[in-house]
Each structure stands twice: as C-alpha cells, then as structure tokens.
Enzyme design. Sequence first.
Site, mmCIF file in Angstrom:
data_model
loop_
_atom_site.group_PDB
_atom_site.id
_atom_site.type_symbol
_atom_site.label_atom_id
_atom_site.label_comp_id
_atom_site.label_asym_id
_atom_site.label_seq_id
_atom_site.Cartn_x
_atom_site.Cartn_y
_atom_site.Cartn_z
ATOM 1 N N ALA A 135 -3.224 -1.438 2.669
ATOM 2 C CA ALA A 135 -2.762 0.016 2.944
ATOM 3 C C ALA A 135 -1.802 0.345 4.206
ATOM 4 C CB ALA A 135 -4.100 0.871 2.596
ATOM 5 N N CYS A 194 -10.514 -0.491 -5.680
ATOM 6 C CA CYS A 194 -10.793 -0.017 -4.577
ATOM 7 C C CYS A 194 -12.232 0.766 -3.363
ATOM 8 C CB CYS A 194 -10.046 1.187 -4.434
ATOM 9 S SG CYS A 194 -9.914 1.687 -2.267
ATOM 10 N N ARG A 221 -6.758 -10.222 3.368
ATOM 11 C CA ARG A 221 -6.949 -9.954 4.899
ATOM 12 C C ARG A 221 -7.210 -11.324 5.909
ATOM 13 N NH1 ARG A 221 -13.361 -8.837 5.837
ATOM 14 N NH2 ARG A 221 -12.969 -9.705 3.320
ATOM 15 N N PRO A 249 -2.482 -5.862 -2.601
ATOM 16 C CA PRO A 249 -1.505 -4.818 -1.728
ATOM 17 C C PRO A 249 -2.496 -4.072 -0.788
ATOM 18 C CG PRO A 249 -1.998 -4.724 -4.096
ATOM 19 C CD PRO A 249 -2.656 -5.578 -3.479
#
Length: 378
Positions: A24, A107, A235, A22
Amino acid sequence: MSVAAALQLGSLTVPTPVVLAPMAGITNAAYRTLCAEQGAGLYVCEMITSRGLVEGDEVTRSMLAFDESEQVRSVQLYGTDPRYVGKAVEILCAEHGVAHVDLNFGCPVPKVTRKGGGGALPWKRRLLAEILEHAVDAAAPYDVPVTMKTRKGLDDDHLTYLDAGRIAQESGVAAIALHGRTVAQAYSGRADWDAIGSLVEHVDIPVLGNGDIWEAADALRMVEETGAAGVVVGRGCLGRPWLFRDLADAFAGRETQVLPTLGEVRDMMRRHAELLVRHMGEERGCKEFRKHVSWYLKGFAAGGEMRRSLALVDSLAALDELLSRLDPDEPFPVSELGAPRGRQGSPRERVVLPEGWLDDTDGTGAGIREDAAEVTGG
C-alpha cells in the site's frame, strides 16, 4: 545455465520467477516501473477493493494507473463477496487490459480482518472456494490467470494454508503464494520456510514463497530449501529497487553486480522522483517520494539535517540541489545487507475477527460486508 526455470502462470510466462509484492502506498506505477527497469519479473499493482472497482469508486479507479512501459498489467484484488470479486475480475480483464489477477487472503491489518477479509478469510473454506471459483470463471474468457496470496493461518492454533492450497488447486487457480507467517505475527519474527515446503508437497500448482528475502541469495536459498517455483519480494526492496537486478542475475546463474555507491543510489532516487512526478504531477509526486528517503539512505552517513530536508522536498529542482550535496563515492553500508527493512512490529495477542468467526470453518461468512473503498491499498 539457468538456476531456476521461468515461472508459468497459466498462459503467462514470467522469465524470472520473481514477483513484487503489492504494498500500500508503495507499488504504484512509478515504483513498479523503477523496479522493472532493473530486472525481469512480475510487478503487481497496489491492492484494490473489488466492490470499490465495481461501484466506480474514484480512489479505487485512480489506483489502476499503469506506465506505458508496463506490457504485463498485474493487479491484486481484495474482496469478501464472490459476486463482487467475479465482476471486478471481469472489469479488470475487459476494460483495463490486465494480464494477471492476484487475490489477497493474507492482509493482517485489523480493519481488514475484523470484516473477515484478508488473512482471516481462508478460515471459511466454502467462502474461499466460492470467491476463487467466481474469479477464475470471470477471467477464463480472457485467458487471464488468477493467483492467490495467503498466510499460514490466523495463529499457530488456527492454521489454514494447506486447506487453502487444496481449495485453490480445485478452483483452477494458477498458483498460490504463501507468506510464512500467521496473521497474528503480522511482520514480526521469522518467516516459516518449512511451511512453504509443506505446501509445495501438498499441491500440484506452483507455490511462491514469501517472507524474509532481503538479498538475492535468500531467494535462491528459499527455492532450494522449499522447492518453491518462485519468490515474492516485499519489504526487502524498499529503498533498494536494484534488488530485482540482483535477483535476475542470481536466477540466471550470473554473478550479481557490485553494491551501489551513494552516487548510484542518488541517481536511483532521482529516477524514482522523476517517475512519480510524471504520473502524479510535481507537488504530489514529490510528497509521495518523501516516504522513501529513509529507506534509500538507511545506513549511509547522510546527516539528520540532510534527511529532514529531503523528507520535506517539494520540487525536482529542490531535490536536485539536495542530492548534489551527497558524497557520490561513499560505499554502500554492508552492515545493512541481510537486515530486515520496513515495518516489523510485535506479534498481536489476538487477531481481530467478526463475532463468531471461529465457530465453524465451512461457513460462507454470511453477514460480513465489503466496503467500497475503506481498505483499498491496505
């Protein structure tokens, strides 16, 4: 013959042991669909807050959008209150047809860790256990597996991943994903794959490895070196959704396809924009697409004026006109292979934590408050 077995998460079978991390503002329904069109895997929705979901926050609810092609709905939750997390899991299963729930304990963003959430939370072992137990219990009647993602720890002096793995296993969690960096590292430096291997040896549930997977060969090497049951890719797929095609081929023992030309990348860009427009409308969809332009064109010869124009595109017609100017025969820039993508930054001098957070490791984090929507998607 297959190189790696399918990933088994409770009753859920993922044919290719690959999970889209996931991210953002990135892993919305359009991007998940685009990646899924390239190869099998598990494609996870952006992180949402459990309290925001329970209290009916409009922003949070709007993020629970799925494409009609998404047969397996997967969502990542953030939460610091066991009751809210449990209720949120129940809502996801009962009202949204979710087939997999992942809990975020990795996170590194300061606005999350200063409230004891994300990568800070595993320091409080009792709180971690309570959250996981509430989530697993809420999902059990629906036969939905719950997994968790974490990091090595706060920093090198405050490691938590082995304890987190033990607690996850005892709580009935189906798998644990480990990003081989600390919270202090954020996205800087190199991922510690040895830590992933240590966690594999420490627990009996599947471990997924995360960090520094830029090419399909990296994923195979990680699984071979660590014994991980699969990989989580973040990424590395930015501007390169075809990475999931390469991963599917690699794990099936097939030769990966040749690198795409700029013409093929152009077609992928157009498809991405089309999906965004379908889900968000033309104006917002085109605005959302702009952030992806630099990733798609990284290393290609497209000039600054072209890049600036694409980064201001406001309609599919305008996008088509600009894309038609790109040289379709330009080869993929091999210099970009294996190179980091997306944010990296520098390590942090200290992790921002609630006052007194480090005083004990067995507390429940009493006094921390989960905001309804502040960190949704963070």
